[in-house]
Design a protein around this motif. Sequence first.
Motif, PDB file in Angstrom:
ATOM      1  N   MET A 177     -73.240 -33.039 -44.215  1.00  0.00           N
ATOM      2  CA  MET A 177     -73.831 -31.780 -43.804  1.00  0.00           C
ATOM      3  C   MET A 177     -74.698 -31.272 -44.957  1.00  0.00           C
ATOM      4  SD  MET A 177     -71.834 -28.408 -42.445  1.00  0.00           S
ATOM      5  CE  MET A 177     -71.937 -28.669 -40.696  1.00  0.00           C
ATOM      6  N   ILE A 210     -72.993 -31.701 -48.658  1.00  0.00           N
ATOM      7  CA  ILE A 210     -71.560 -31.720 -48.924  1.00  0.00           C
ATOM      8  C   ILE A 210     -70.899 -32.885 -48.210  1.00  0.00           C
ATOM      9  CG2 ILE A 210     -71.519 -29.216 -49.278  1.00  0.00           C
ATOM     10  CD1 ILE A 210     -69.910 -29.115 -46.604  1.00  0.00           C
ATOM     11  N   VAL A 211     -69.849 -33.388 -48.858  1.00  0.00           N
ATOM     12  CA  VAL A 211     -69.011 -34.436 -48.282  1.00  0.00           C
ATOM     13  C   VAL A 211     -67.575 -33.971 -48.437  1.00  0.00           C
ATOM     14  CG1 VAL A 211     -68.260 -36.837 -48.440  1.00  0.00           C
ATOM     15  CG2 VAL A 211     -70.667 -36.240 -48.869  1.00  0.00           C
ATOM     16  N   ARG A 212     -66.876 -33.929 -47.345  1.00  0.00           N
ATOM     17  CA  ARG A 212     -65.473 -33.509 -47.313  1.00  0.00           C
ATOM     18  C   ARG A 212     -64.627 -34.777 -47.259  1.00  0.00           C
ATOM     19  NH1 ARG A 212     -63.045 -31.926 -42.474  1.00  0.00           N
ATOM     20  NH2 ARG A 212     -61.032 -30.965 -42.847  1.00  0.00           N
ATOM     21  N   TRP A 221     -59.323 -29.748 -47.194  1.00  0.00           N
ATOM     22  CA  TRP A 221     -60.360 -28.747 -47.417  1.00  0.00           C
ATOM     23  C   TRP A 221     -60.708 -28.049 -46.103  1.00  0.00           C
ATOM     24  CZ3 TRP A 221     -62.041 -27.065 -51.993  1.00  0.00           C
ATOM     25  CH2 TRP A 221     -61.830 -27.864 -53.112  1.00  0.00           C
ATOM     26  N   GLU A 250     -66.299 -28.324 -42.662  1.00  0.00           N
ATOM     27  CA  GLU A 250     -67.580 -28.508 -43.328  1.00  0.00           C
ATOM     28  C   GLU A 250     -68.490 -27.294 -43.231  1.00  0.00           C
ATOM     29  OE1 GLU A 250     -69.805 -32.033 -42.483  1.00  0.00           O
ATOM     30  OE2 GLU A 250     -68.143 -33.340 -43.058  1.00  0.00           O
ATOM     31  N   ASP A 251     -68.525 -26.637 -42.081  1.00  0.00           N
ATOM     32  CA  ASP A 251     -69.425 -25.489 -41.946  1.00  0.00           C
ATOM     33  C   ASP A 251     -69.029 -24.360 -42.886  1.00  0.00           C
ATOM     34  OD1 ASP A 251     -67.147 -25.015 -40.364  1.00  0.00           O
ATOM     35  OD2 ASP A 251     -68.252 -23.855 -38.880  1.00  0.00           O
ATOM     36  N   GLN A 293     -70.056 -25.500 -46.379  1.00  0.00           N
ATOM     37  CA  GLN A 293     -71.513 -25.437 -46.508  1.00  0.00           C
ATOM     38  C   GLN A 293     -71.966 -24.009 -46.796  1.00  0.00           C
ATOM     39  OE1 GLN A 293     -73.701 -28.429 -45.995  1.00  0.00           O
ATOM     40  NE2 GLN A 293     -74.725 -26.994 -47.384  1.00  0.00           N
TER      41      GLN A 293
END
Length: 168
Positions: free
Chosen positions: A1, A16-18, A23, A26-27, A30
């Motif tokens: 993302m 970003i990489v999750r 965690w 992603e949104d 971000q």
Amino acid sequence: MTGQEACATATVSAEIVRETEAWPAEDALQRICDEAIAAACKAGDIAVPDNAGVAILFSDDAHVRRLNAGFRGQDKPTNVLSFPASGDGGFGEASHLGDIVLAFETVVAEAESGGTPFDHHVAHLVMHGFLHVLGYDHVDDDEAAAMERLETLALAELGIADPYADDG
């Protein structure tokens, strides 16, 4: 993302990489990253190359421990590691500023022990890592004071309390 935030007159793209499912989504990550980077740029009146980008890996203690041992000679996890890029992206490409890696378990423990909301602590660490990527450091007292002032101003832009304030 990927998100993009204006940094002084240029735009910084945060990819970003999750890596670890613990965690937040992603949104949410971000949004935190975009806001932290924008606030750091605004507070420091920081100029970056057009189409600049940074990669942010949301990982765990085990992975960060390996990175910390390999790159810094410290066989232990840490909250955030920064890896500034050594050059630009080349003609017509985005300029990659560097990489930032956060360790979930350490970040959670620090937020809990400091009584800090988790997302506030993540924003601070992303901002801290971003400033390192740009060349800021805290090796000596003067550098540390300057970096802390910048972080404090940027965090205030986000409505986040000064993490360096003396509670006593």
